[in-house]
Design a protein around this motif. Structure first.
Motif, mmCIF file in Angstrom:
data_model
loop_
_atom_site.group_PDB
_atom_site.id
_atom_site.type_symbol
_atom_site.label_atom_id
_atom_site.label_comp_id
_atom_site.label_asym_id
_atom_site.label_seq_id
_atom_site.Cartn_x
_atom_site.Cartn_y
_atom_site.Cartn_z
ATOM 1 N N MET A 1 0.734 -0.710 0.029
ATOM 2 C CA MET A 1 0.111 0.411 -0.184
ATOM 3 C C MET A 1 1.155 1.363 0.137
ATOM 4 S SD MET A 1 -3.049 -0.398 2.709
ATOM 5 C CE MET A 1 -2.377 -0.804 3.767
ATOM 6 N N ASN A 2 0.692 1.729 -0.901
ATOM 7 C CA ASN A 2 1.520 3.591 -0.578
ATOM 8 C C ASN A 2 -0.122 4.747 -1.707
ATOM 9 O OD1 ASN A 2 1.670 4.660 -3.626
ATOM 10 N ND2 ASN A 2 2.950 2.773 -3.476
ATOM 11 N N SER A 3 0.372 5.472 -0.388
ATOM 12 C CA SER A 3 -1.386 6.663 -0.998
ATOM 13 C C SER A 3 -0.544 7.867 -2.106
ATOM 14 C CB SER A 3 -0.423 8.014 0.198
ATOM 15 O OG SER A 3 0.814 8.644 -0.138
ATOM 16 N N ARG A 4 0.324 6.521 -3.389
ATOM 17 C CA ARG A 4 0.535 7.519 -4.500
ATOM 18 C C ARG A 4 -0.015 7.067 -5.401
ATOM 19 N NH1 ARG A 4 5.501 7.579 -5.536
ATOM 20 N NH2 ARG A 4 6.132 5.139 -3.997
ATOM 21 N N MET A 5 -0.065 5.997 -4.626
ATOM 22 C CA MET A 5 -0.281 4.756 -6.802
ATOM 23 C C MET A 5 -2.263 4.747 -5.458
ATOM 24 S SD MET A 5 2.204 2.478 -7.840
ATOM 25 C CE MET A 5 2.226 1.312 -6.435
ATOM 26 N N SER A 6 -2.971 5.256 -6.591
ATOM 27 C CA SER A 6 -4.772 4.433 -6.214
ATOM 28 C C SER A 6 -5.973 4.665 -6.857
ATOM 29 C CB SER A 6 -4.894 6.401 -5.099
ATOM 30 O OG SER A 6 -5.043 7.204 -5.983
ATOM 31 N N GLY A 7 -5.326 4.419 -8.258
ATOM 32 C CA GLY A 7 -5.802 5.089 -8.997
ATOM 33 C C GLY A 7 -6.332 3.640 -9.911
ATOM 34 N N SER A 8 -6.264 2.729 -9.820
ATOM 35 C CA SER A 8 -6.743 1.423 -9.756
ATOM 36 C C SER A 8 -7.981 1.393 -8.727
ATOM 37 C CB SER A 8 -5.997 0.356 -10.318
ATOM 38 O OG SER A 8 -5.568 0.037 -8.845
ATOM 39 N N GLU A 9 -7.711 1.707 -7.321
ATOM 40 C CA GLU A 9 -8.409 1.457 -5.508
ATOM 41 C C GLU A 9 -9.832 2.492 -5.851
ATOM 42 O OE1 GLU A 9 -5.495 2.185 -6.017
ATOM 43 O OE2 GLU A 9 -3.955 0.663 -3.933
ATOM 44 N N LYS A 10 -9.118 3.526 -6.871
ATOM 45 C CA LYS A 10 -10.909 4.448 -7.090
ATOM 46 C C LYS A 10 -11.207 3.411 -8.300
ATOM 47 C CE LYS A 10 -8.478 8.729 -5.956
ATOM 48 N NZ LYS A 10 -7.216 9.423 -6.476
ATOM 49 N N ALA A 11 -10.483 3.448 -9.018
ATOM 50 C CA ALA A 11 -11.527 2.299 -10.550
ATOM 51 C C ALA A 11 -12.177 1.503 -10.448
ATOM 52 C CB ALA A 11 -10.978 2.146 -11.396
ATOM 53 N N LEU A 12 -11.827 0.710 -8.897
ATOM 54 C CA LEU A 12 -12.540 -0.173 -8.019
ATOM 55 C C LEU A 12 -14.204 0.600 -8.117
ATOM 56 C CD1 LEU A 12 -13.018 -3.210 -7.026
ATOM 57 C CD2 LEU A 12 -12.170 -2.888 -4.877
ATOM 58 N N ALA A 13 -13.913 1.086 -6.874
ATOM 59 C CA ALA A 13 -15.581 1.629 -6.430
ATOM 60 C C ALA A 13 -16.158 2.342 -7.685
ATOM 61 C CB ALA A 13 -15.409 3.064 -5.275
ATOM 62 N N ASP A 14 -15.639 3.213 -8.660
ATOM 63 C CA ASP A 14 -15.899 3.612 -10.047
ATOM 64 C C ASP A 14 -17.098 2.368 -10.735
ATOM 65 O OD1 ASP A 14 -15.453 5.646 -8.441
ATOM 66 O OD2 ASP A 14 -13.556 5.996 -10.532
ATOM 67 N N LEU A 15 -15.880 1.252 -11.094
ATOM 68 C CA LEU A 15 -16.908 0.702 -11.925
ATOM 69 C C LEU A 15 -18.345 -0.010 -11.109
ATOM 70 C CD1 LEU A 15 -13.331 -1.209 -12.829
ATOM 71 C CD2 LEU A 15 -14.866 0.572 -14.431
ATOM 72 N N ALA A 16 -18.085 0.137 -10.161
ATOM 73 C CA ALA A 16 -19.032 -1.374 -9.174
ATOM 74 C C ALA A 16 -20.148 -0.186 -8.552
ATOM 75 C CB ALA A 16 -18.081 -1.779 -7.849
ATOM 76 N N CYS A 17 -19.936 1.161 -8.200
ATOM 77 C CA CYS A 17 -21.019 1.471 -8.498
ATOM 78 C C CYS A 17 -21.825 2.800 -9.663
ATOM 79 C CB CYS A 17 -20.240 2.874 -7.414
ATOM 80 S SG CYS A 17 -19.781 3.097 -6.289
ATOM 81 N N ASP A 18 -21.139 2.631 -10.380
ATOM 82 C CA ASP A 18 -21.685 2.846 -11.698
ATOM 83 C C ASP A 18 -22.483 1.192 -12.528
ATOM 84 O OD1 ASP A 18 -21.519 3.939 -14.195
ATOM 85 O OD2 ASP A 18 -20.946 2.540 -15.152
#
Ligand code: SAM
Length: 187
Positions: A1-18
Motif C-alpha cells: 500500500m502507498n498513498s501515491r498509487m490510487s488509480g485502480s483502487e478508485k476504479a474499483l469503486a467507480d466501476l462497481a458503483c456505476d
C-alpha cells in the motif's frame, strides 16, 4: 500500500458503483480499508441514502486512519453512511444473505500471490458461493487484483457469475502498472 498509487483502487469503486446506480438505498460492502481510496471514491459516487460497510482486519490500519493519516482520510470514516467493522470481511459476508448490492474486495494482491493464506477462502469456490449468497439479485462482486488470473475467472463462472474483466492503471488512466478488476454479476 502507498498513498501515491490510487488509480485502480478508485476504479474499483467507480466501476462497481456505476453498476448499481439504479438501486434505491444502495448497500455496499468494502473489504478492506487500506488507505481509504476505494471508500472515498464510493462515497463520492453514491447517494445520501447509501449504506457502506467497511471491514478491516487489522486494528492498526484503523488507528492510522484516525491518527497519523487522518488528513488523507479527510473524515470519511465519520460519514453517516459508513459503518466500520474491525474484523475479517469473510465473516461479514457469511453473516448475511441478499444484503449487498455490491461487494468490493481489495484485501490482498488478488486471488493469486496472497499475503495472507486465509484470504484464499474469499476466492475459492466456497468463498465465491458465500459472496453470491450475500449479494442481492444482479448484485456485483468486484475484485481487485495485481495481475490477470484466468483460473480465477473460470472459478467465478463456475460459481454462477457473469464476468467482465477491466484493466485499471495504478496512478491514473494510462500511467503506472496495469491492475485488473473483475466485475462478477449475480444473475
Ligand atoms: C491493499 S489494502 C486496500 C487498499 C484500499 N482499497 C484503498 O483504497 O486504500 C488491503 C487492506 O485489506 C486488509 N485486509 C486483509 N485481509 C483482510 C480480510 N480478510 N478482511 C478485511 N480486511 C483485510 C489489510 O489489512 C489492508 O488494510
Amino acid at each position: 500500500m502507498n498513498s501515491r498509487m490510487s488509480g485502480s483502487e478508485k476504479a474499483l469503486a467507480d466501476l462497481a458503483c456505476d453498476r448499481i446506480e439504479d438501486r434505491d438505498r444502495p448497500r455496499l460492502l468494502i473489504g478492506g480499508l487500506g488507505m481509504g481510496f476505494t471508500l472515498r471514491a464510493a462515497l463520492e459516487a453514491l447517494p445520501d441514502d447509501a449504506a457502506i460497510t467497511v471491514a478491516e482486519l487489522v486494528p492498526a490500519v484503523v488507528d492510522w486512519a484516525r491518527g497519523p493519516m487522518a488528513d488523507l482520510f479527510d473524515g470519511c470514516l465519520d460519514d453517516p453512511r459508513v459503518t466500520l467493522v474491525v474484523g475479517d470481511v469473510s465473516a461479514v459476508i457469511a453473516a448475511k444473505s441478499d444484503a449487498y448490492d455490491a461487494i468490493l474486495l481489495d484485501v490482498d494482491n488478488g486471488p493469486g500471490g496472497l499475503d495472507r493464506d486465509a484470504n484464499d477462502e474469499l476466492y475459492n469456490a466456497s468463498g465465491l458461493a458465500a459472496a453470491r449468497a450475500a449479494l442481492t439479485p444482479r448484485g456485483v462482486l468486484a475484485v481487485w487484483s495485481a495481475a490477470p488470473n484466468d483460473s480465477f475467472v473460470r472459478r467465478l463462472r463456475t460459481a454462477g457469475y457473469t464476468v467482465e474483466e477491466h484493466g485499471a492503471h495504478a496512478h491514473r488512466p494510462g500511467r503506472g502498472a496495469r491492475h485488473v478488476i473483475w466485475l462478477a454479476t449475480r444473475p
